[in-house]
Design an enzyme around this catalytic site. Structure first.
Site, PDB file in Angstrom:
ATOM      1  N   ASP A 112       0.845  -1.197   0.000  1.00 43.31           N
ATOM      2  CA  ASP A 112       0.000   0.000   0.000  1.00 43.31           C
ATOM      3  C   ASP A 112       0.877   1.243   0.000  1.00 43.31           C
ATOM      4  OD1 ASP A 112      -2.944   1.054   0.655  1.00 43.31           O
ATOM      5  OD2 ASP A 112      -1.503   2.254   1.785  1.00 43.31           O
ATOM      6  N   TYR A 160       3.227   9.865  -0.356  1.00 40.35           N
ATOM      7  CA  TYR A 160       4.230   9.272   0.540  1.00 40.35           C
ATOM      8  C   TYR A 160       5.652   9.500   0.021  1.00 40.35           C
ATOM      9  CZ  TYR A 160       0.236   6.607   2.478  1.00 40.35           C
ATOM     10  OH  TYR A 160      -0.963   6.228   3.026  1.00 40.35           O
ATOM     11  N   LYS A 192      -2.604   5.852  -4.436  1.00 39.40           N
ATOM     12  CA  LYS A 192      -3.691   6.816  -4.189  1.00 39.40           C
ATOM     13  C   LYS A 192      -3.402   8.144  -4.878  1.00 39.40           C
ATOM     14  CE  LYS A 192      -3.773   4.680   0.371  1.00 39.40           C
ATOM     15  NZ  LYS A 192      -2.361   4.580   0.798  1.00 39.40           N
ATOM     16  N   HIS A 206      -7.530   9.644  -2.582  1.00 38.18           N
ATOM     17  CA  HIS A 206      -6.950   9.576  -1.230  1.00 38.18           C
ATOM     18  C   HIS A 206      -7.835  10.209  -0.153  1.00 38.18           C
ATOM     19  CE1 HIS A 206      -2.707   9.258   0.765  1.00 38.18           C
ATOM     20  NE2 HIS A 206      -3.655   9.033   1.647  1.00 38.18           N
TER      21      HIS A 206
END
Ligand code: NAD
Length: 272
Positions: free
Chosen positions: A46, A51, A76, A109
């Protein structure tokens, strides 16, 4: 160890246990963490564009030599990319960074403005065969109402904060009714789950640790869980949850921790 699969509304299966990568940015941490997860049998990863680790994950996936068809990759779409062309471009960038030509699951997201435009982009990518399943994240009932009233393709997943203290009963009922699976983020309350005596007692009873009790609880709730750790010993111990079962009394005890308090932001009032 045999990680079970759950089946989404379009028939695509997702491993119930995946590897979370939030706050993992440093090269060695991400690269070695993902390789350790894969070496220990995890096949679902994931991540998210925000990120900032997709390119490193891509390198680790390549280095693992595991066949693409054996992996389940979720990413996402970030909040500033909800307009149609931006969403398509963001998806292409994510795939390029991950060195893949399709994603297994792509999520919006957070709910923001232009959710429907973002959703139309995901629908088109799905129809073009570039994503095997599509969904949302942090969507409450009223956000889902809007998508469901206007979509061509229903979301197959909603990834939301979920742990013993924040069990989201009404949202989970809603999603069950609409055939939308739940992935729970923050299963270990981002490290805060270790403060509850009830969990320590259950850990003693089952000869497990608190993380294992909580992750086992998630499994028995029928949600997808994606705990994060970049420490090899914890990656291994978190996976060691398939050889015992919590009783209904154990589960009732854990459910007494449900105060309805979030540890993360409320999707209606996010400032990012
Ligand atoms: P988590 O609940 O998985 O907790 C991670 C923390 O727990 C880390 O600090 C880790 O060091 C610690 N930990 C892990 N195993 C441990 C163990 N056995 N003993 C002691 N400490 C341990 O929190 P998370 O990372 O926020 O959530 C999991 C994943 O969910 C993320 O990595 C990310 O992939 C996803 N996520 C999604 C959203 C979203 O908005 N969709 C938000 C947050 C996280």
């Amino acid at each position: 160890m045999n990680i079970p699969n759950l089946t989404m509304s379009n028939g695509v299966t997702i491993p119930q246990y995946g590897y979370g990568t939030f706050k993992m940015k440093e090269y060695a941490e991400v690269y070695e963490g993902v390789l350790a997860a894969l070496a220990n049998g995890i096949r679902a990863i994931d991540t998210a564009a925000i990120y900032g680790n997709e390119a490193i994950i891509g390198k680790a996936l390549k280095a693992s030599s595991i066949e693409r068809s054996e992996l389940f990759i979720t990413s996402k779409l970030w909040n500033d990319k909800h307009h149609y062309d931006d969403a398509i471009a963001a998806f292409e960038k994510t795939c390029a960074d991950l060195q893949v030509d399709y994603l297994d699951l792509y999520l919006v997201h957070w709910p923001k403005e232009a959710n429907l435009e973002a959703w139309r982009a995901l629908e088109d990518l799905y129809s073009a065969g570039k994503i095997r399943s599509i969904g949302v994240s942090n969507f409450k009932e009223h956000h889902l109402d809007e998508v469901l009233a206007n979509c061509r393709i229903k979301p197959m997943m909603n990834q939301v904060e979920f742990h013993p203290q924040f069990q989201q009963e009404s949202l989970r009922e809603y999603c069950a009714k609409e055939d939308i699976l739940i992935t729970g983020w923050g299963p270990l309350m981002q490290g805060k789950v270790f403060e509850f005596p009830i969990l320590e007692e259950l850990a003693k009873k089952h000869h497990k640790n608190v993380a294992q009790i909580v992750l086992r609880w998630h499994l028995q709730q029928g949600v997808v869980l994606i705990p994060k750790s970049s420490t090899l010993s914890r990656i291994k111990e978190n996976l060691n949850i398939f050889d015992f079962e919590l009783t209904s009394e154990d589960i009732e005890l854990i459910n007494t921790l449900n105060t309805g308090e979030r540890i993360g932001p409320d999707p209606d009032t996010i400032t990012f």
